[in-house]
Enzyme design. Structure first.
Site, PDB file in Angstrom:
ATOM      1  N   ASP A   1      -5.794   2.577   9.454  1.00 45.13           N
ATOM      2  CA  ASP A   1      -7.011   2.517   9.178  1.00 45.13           C
ATOM      3  C   ASP A   1      -7.084   1.241   9.423  1.00 45.13           C
ATOM      4  O   ASP A   1      -8.442   0.958  10.312  1.00 45.13           O
ATOM      5  CB  ASP A   1      -7.784   2.003   7.967  1.00 45.13           C
TER       6      ASP A   1
ATOM      7  N   GLU B   1     -18.411  17.897   3.899  1.00 44.70           N
ATOM      8  CA  GLU B   1     -17.631  18.187   2.568  1.00 44.70           C
ATOM      9  C   GLU B   1     -18.466  18.190   0.932  1.00 44.70           C
ATOM     10  O   GLU B   1     -18.453  19.549   0.736  1.00 44.70           O
ATOM     11  CB  GLU B   1     -16.280  17.856   2.842  1.00 44.70           C
TER      12      GLU B   1
ATOM     13  N   ALA C   1      -5.601  10.082   8.234  1.00 41.82           N
ATOM     14  CA  ALA C   1      -4.279  10.114   7.579  1.00 41.82           C
ATOM     15  C   ALA C   1      -2.874  10.610   8.272  1.00 41.82           C
ATOM     16  O   ALA C   1      -2.037   9.703   8.410  1.00 41.82           O
ATOM     17  CB  ALA C   1      -4.584  11.246   6.493  1.00 41.82           C
TER      18      ALA C   1
ATOM     19  N   GLY D   1       0.375  -1.493  -0.446  1.00 39.24           N
ATOM     20  CA  GLY D   1       0.084   0.110   0.013  1.00 39.24           C
ATOM     21  C   GLY D   1       0.729   1.159   0.290  1.00 39.24           C
ATOM     22  O   GLY D   1       1.805   1.300   0.833  1.00 39.24           O
TER      23      GLY D   1
ATOM     24  N   GLY E   1      -0.008   4.720   0.482  1.00 41.39           N
ATOM     25  CA  GLY E   1      -0.816   5.029   0.859  1.00 41.39           C
ATOM     26  C   GLY E   1      -0.278   6.494   2.024  1.00 41.39           C
ATOM     27  O   GLY E   1       0.775   5.810   2.017  1.00 41.39           O
ATOM     28  N   PHE E   2      -1.096   6.230   2.906  1.00 42.78           N
ATOM     29  CA  PHE E   2      -0.439   7.522   3.788  1.00 42.78           C
ATOM     30  C   PHE E   2       1.010   6.886   4.876  1.00 42.78           C
ATOM     31  O   PHE E   2       2.209   6.852   4.664  1.00 42.78           O
ATOM     32  CB  PHE E   2      -0.972   8.557   4.508  1.00 42.78           C
ATOM     33  N   GLY E   3       0.270   5.233   5.413  1.00 42.03           N
ATOM     34  CA  GLY E   3       1.350   4.951   6.178  1.00 42.03           C
ATOM     35  C   GLY E   3       2.486   3.903   5.349  1.00 42.03           C
ATOM     36  O   GLY E   3       3.727   4.218   6.012  1.00 42.03           O
TER      37      GLY E   3
END
Length: 454
Positions: free
Chosen positions: A315, A176, A326, A12, A14-16
């Protein structure tokens, strides 16, 4: 071990995953980062892309480019599909459906979560979520095409259907999106059509709770409700969305009572998340416990019980006090990297301690909420704080400056700089959303809206 060095496999980007790879970039290990899209997406700003404020390039960046200066990090395009915990091997699938194997000494699972439809996956065909670039572009197509189609219709029920937008979920993403659609209708599109009045567009927000933004302080939540009401968003609390179809939704009161149908051609889903398929498979292979959403129970150091070589971050980490945002993924990625470094150096691991740096939600121009410990900001101050906090975390200096510039110009002109959308392969803007599409299940750690509205 390759060249006598430990092999670290990160699932992954993503941020992690990205923050873990960066921290290991100059450590004596060989790192492989596997991701389905081979790009890092700044998910908190996906809705800005979906509503035309920002472009894809301003919220995403190639992982290969991002990690180009880390010689010991290899980026690969592919989807993790199988785990052999005993052999310490992950099988990945390329876009051409062929497979290849990756060995590891340490495995970091940062695959993130995907949108959950609570067992009713058929809803996804007409109600895309907000987790990937694919989602954002699908939503952009639906929103802007709805106004275009309404322009071609005479006054009446058909036109009203196209000018009605339903949002399921009252968490940050739902709020949002709802706010941005109303702002789009009342500002950017207000004077661009001849047959319709975009300002008349209805935005319906449904949530199963008694208020929006339940993770925020009650006072901030109430302020958000007032702002949404002032924008013209119609709030419906205490209801479940029980059916989604091509031409409308059905909602049912939580405590029972008559159902109500709403005619709409645009439904957006931000309620609930669940683990991606590989995460559930990995939990089974590791003998790990999971919660009902598929989050994997982890030790205090984020490793899987009985498997100190496997970390679960972001997550997916099932541990009390860890939110699906995040910042949790970023800190988890740094912590997993620190544990690996300490193992190599012969030092003991430390427990993971999440530091809450606050939460923020953007509603409309000049209106946002920021909550950081005792600090609670609303209105213009919250809006400015939201903007610069998000921009500070964007990857790449170019992205930051470009995003700031576009954001400021859009604000000043009340317009949307990137409204381009492409009609689907069938030529129809309502072409069913592909739930099992490769991009939809991308390995990204996310900030989720766990507020169920169904």
């Amino acid at each position: 071990m390759l060249n006598g060095r430990p092999k670290v496999l990160i699932i992954g980007g993503g941020f992690g995953g990205l923050f873990c790879a960066r921290r290991l970039g100059r450590v004596d290990v060989d790192v492989t980062l596997l991701d389905r899209a081979a790009s890092h997406v700044f998910q908190p700003l996906l809705y800005q892309c979906a509503t035309g404020t920002l472009s894809i390039g301003q919220i995403s960046r190639s992982l290969r480019e991002e990690l180009a200066h880390h010689d010991n990090v290899t980026t690969l395009l592919g989807e993790a599909v199988r785990l052999d915990a005993d052999a310490r091997r992950v099988t990945a699938r390329r876009p051409d459906e062929s497979t290849f194997d990756l060995q590891y000494d340490y495995l970091v699972i940062a695959a993130g979560m995907r949108q959950s439809y609570f067992g009713k996956e058929e809803f996804a065909a007409w109600a895309p979520g907000m987790k990937t670039l694919h989602d954002a572009l699908s939503i952009r197509r639906r929103i802007f095409a709805a106004f275009e189609i309404a322009e071609t219709l005479p006054p009446g029920p058909d036109r009203e259907q196209w000018l009605t937008f339903a949002v399921a979920g009252g968490g940050p993403t739902g709020v949002e999106l709802a706010g941005q659609i109303r702002e789009l209708a009342t500002r950017a599109l207000a004077n661009e059509f001849h047959s319709i009045e975009p300002q008349e567009a209805r935005v319906l927000l449904f949530d199963g709770g008694d208020r929006v933004l339940k993770s925020f302080a009650p006072g901030l939540s109430e302020r958000a409700s007032r702002t949404l009401n002032a924008l013209g968003v119609e709030l419906h609390f205490g209801v479940h969305v029980t059916d989604v179809r091509r031409d409308g939704v059905t909602v049912s009161p939580k405590g029972g009572g008559p159902k109500q149908d709403y005619a709409t051609r645009t439904v957006l889903w931000t309620a609930g998340v669940e683990a991606v398929p590989f995460a559930r498979h990995a939990a089974d292979q590791l003998g790990a416990e999971t919660d009902r959403s598929g989050r994997i129970t982890v030790n205090a150091d984020l490793s899987v019980p009985g498997h100190p070589e496997v970390f679960v971050i972001g997550d997916l980490a099932g541990r009390d006090g860890l939110p699906g945002v995040a910042e949790n993924a970023m800190q988890g990625g740094l912590h997993a990297a620190a544990c690996i470094r300490r193992d190599i150096g012969g030092a003991g691991r430390k427990d993971f301690r999440y530091r809450d740096l606050g939460s923020a939600a953007y509603i409309s121009r000049g209106h946002a909420l920021l909550q950081a410990g005792p600090v609670k900001l609303t209105g213009a101050l919250g809006w400015l704080g939201w903007g610069f906090i998000h921009i500070a975390f964007l990857t790449g200096v170019r992205n930051r400056f470009s995003t700031v510039g576009t954001w400021m110009v859009s604000i000043a002109r009340a317009n949307r700089s990137d409204r381009t959308f492409i009609i689907g392969g069938s030529g129809h803007p309502e072409e069913p959303y592909t739930w099992e599409s490769p991009v939809h299940q991308g390995n990204h750690s996310t900030g989720d809206d766990s507020t169920a509205a169904t």
